[in-house]
Write a protein that holds these residues in place. Sequence first.
Motif, mmCIF file in Angstrom:
data_model
loop_
_atom_site.group_PDB
_atom_site.id
_atom_site.type_symbol
_atom_site.label_atom_id
_atom_site.label_comp_id
_atom_site.label_asym_id
_atom_site.label_seq_id
_atom_site.Cartn_x
_atom_site.Cartn_y
_atom_site.Cartn_z
ATOM 1 N N LYS A 43 0.828 -1.208 0.000
ATOM 2 C CA LYS A 43 0.000 0.000 0.000
ATOM 3 C C LYS A 43 0.861 1.256 0.000
ATOM 4 C CE LYS A 43 -4.136 -1.879 2.286
ATOM 5 N NZ LYS A 43 -4.935 -1.840 3.527
ATOM 6 N N ARG A 44 1.897 1.263 0.839
ATOM 7 C CA ARG A 44 2.774 2.426 0.902
ATOM 8 C C ARG A 44 3.476 2.647 -0.437
ATOM 9 N NH1 ARG A 44 7.581 1.522 4.579
ATOM 10 N NH2 ARG A 44 8.290 0.525 2.690
ATOM 11 N N ASP A 45 4.018 1.587 -1.018
ATOM 12 C CA ASP A 45 4.787 1.702 -2.254
ATOM 13 C C ASP A 45 3.923 2.028 -3.466
ATOM 14 O OD1 ASP A 45 6.944 1.036 -0.655
ATOM 15 O OD2 ASP A 45 7.083 -1.034 -1.395
ATOM 16 N N MET A 51 -7.074 2.377 4.715
ATOM 17 C CA MET A 51 -8.426 1.877 5.003
ATOM 18 C C MET A 51 -9.096 1.401 3.725
ATOM 19 S SD MET A 51 -9.059 1.663 8.148
ATOM 20 C CE MET A 51 -10.772 1.239 7.999
ATOM 21 N N GLN A 52 -9.592 0.188 3.780
ATOM 22 C CA GLN A 52 -10.341 -0.422 2.685
ATOM 23 C C GLN A 52 -11.625 -1.004 3.295
ATOM 24 O OE1 GLN A 52 -8.945 -0.684 -0.681
ATOM 25 N NE2 GLN A 52 -7.613 0.859 0.209
ATOM 26 N N PRO A 53 -12.621 -0.144 3.568
ATOM 27 C CA PRO A 53 -13.821 -0.603 4.287
ATOM 28 C C PRO A 53 -14.513 -1.798 3.636
ATOM 29 C CG PRO A 53 -13.805 1.779 4.133
ATOM 30 C CD PRO A 53 -12.666 1.276 3.272
ATOM 31 N N ILE A 85 -8.779 -7.104 13.215
ATOM 32 C CA ILE A 85 -8.706 -6.036 12.216
ATOM 33 C C ILE A 85 -8.145 -4.762 12.839
ATOM 34 C CG2 ILE A 85 -10.128 -4.503 10.780
ATOM 35 C CD1 ILE A 85 -11.903 -7.059 10.256
ATOM 36 N N GLU A 86 -8.539 -4.453 14.067
ATOM 37 C CA GLU A 86 -7.996 -3.273 14.747
ATOM 38 C C GLU A 86 -6.478 -3.369 14.850
ATOM 39 O OE1 GLU A 86 -8.007 -1.497 19.259
ATOM 40 O OE2 GLU A 86 -9.866 -2.402 18.532
ATOM 41 N N GLU A 87 -5.983 -4.526 15.230
ATOM 42 C CA GLU A 87 -4.530 -4.694 15.363
ATOM 43 C C GLU A 87 -3.826 -4.656 14.011
ATOM 44 O OE1 GLU A 87 -0.660 -5.330 16.928
ATOM 45 O OE2 GLU A 87 -2.484 -4.334 17.612
ATOM 46 N N THR A 88 -4.400 -5.292 13.008
ATOM 47 C CA THR A 88 -3.733 -5.275 11.705
ATOM 48 C C THR A 88 -3.771 -3.882 11.076
ATOM 49 O OG1 THR A 88 -5.732 -6.168 10.650
ATOM 50 C CG2 THR A 88 -4.011 -7.733 11.262
ATOM 51 N N CYS A 89 -4.811 -3.121 11.322
ATOM 52 C CA CYS A 89 -4.830 -1.728 10.852
ATOM 53 C C CYS A 89 -3.747 -0.912 11.556
ATOM 54 C CB CYS A 89 -6.201 -1.100 11.077
ATOM 55 S SG CYS A 89 -7.471 -1.666 9.930
ATOM 56 N N ARG A 90 -3.569 -1.145 12.849
ATOM 57 C CA ARG A 90 -2.519 -0.452 13.596
ATOM 58 C C ARG A 90 -1.151 -0.789 13.010
ATOM 59 N NH1 ARG A 90 1.335 -1.110 17.145
ATOM 60 N NH2 ARG A 90 1.064 -3.371 17.203
ATOM 61 N N ILE A 96 2.947 1.918 6.815
ATOM 62 C CA ILE A 96 2.704 2.966 5.831
ATOM 63 C C ILE A 96 3.332 4.285 6.260
ATOM 64 C CG2 ILE A 96 0.881 4.371 4.755
ATOM 65 C CD1 ILE A 96 -0.818 1.750 4.717
ATOM 66 N N GLY A 97 3.322 4.544 7.545
ATOM 67 C CA GLY A 97 3.912 5.788 8.060
ATOM 68 C C GLY A 97 5.431 5.745 8.134
#
Length: 100
Positions: A43-45, A51-53, A85-90, A96-97
């Motif tokens: 995603k970063r590259d 977020m992909q709801p 999902i909360e953890e994988t988003c974190r 990404i950051g």
Amino acid sequence: MLVNPAAEVTIDDLRAELDAIDERFLEELRARIEKCVEIGHFKRDNSVPMMQPHRIGIVQERAAKFGAEHGINQEFLRRLYDLIIEETCRVENLVIGDSA
């Protein structure tokens, strides 16, 4: 671990089997998080938003369907996947950051 049906099963035997299941479950969870790190790099590259709801909905629907097919409480699976999902988003946000 398969227990000999002719032998008397003990609580320790059953707990050892449960511990082995837990070990496999945790290894799969680790593998899932590692795959999310890989997805985060992609995603970063490729400038894909983190977020992909729609994807979250697909994952949760799959878990609910599994629950329905296997007699597992769907609300339990929804809450479990909310945490996963909360953890994988974190984790993806960290990747990404991270510009390194």
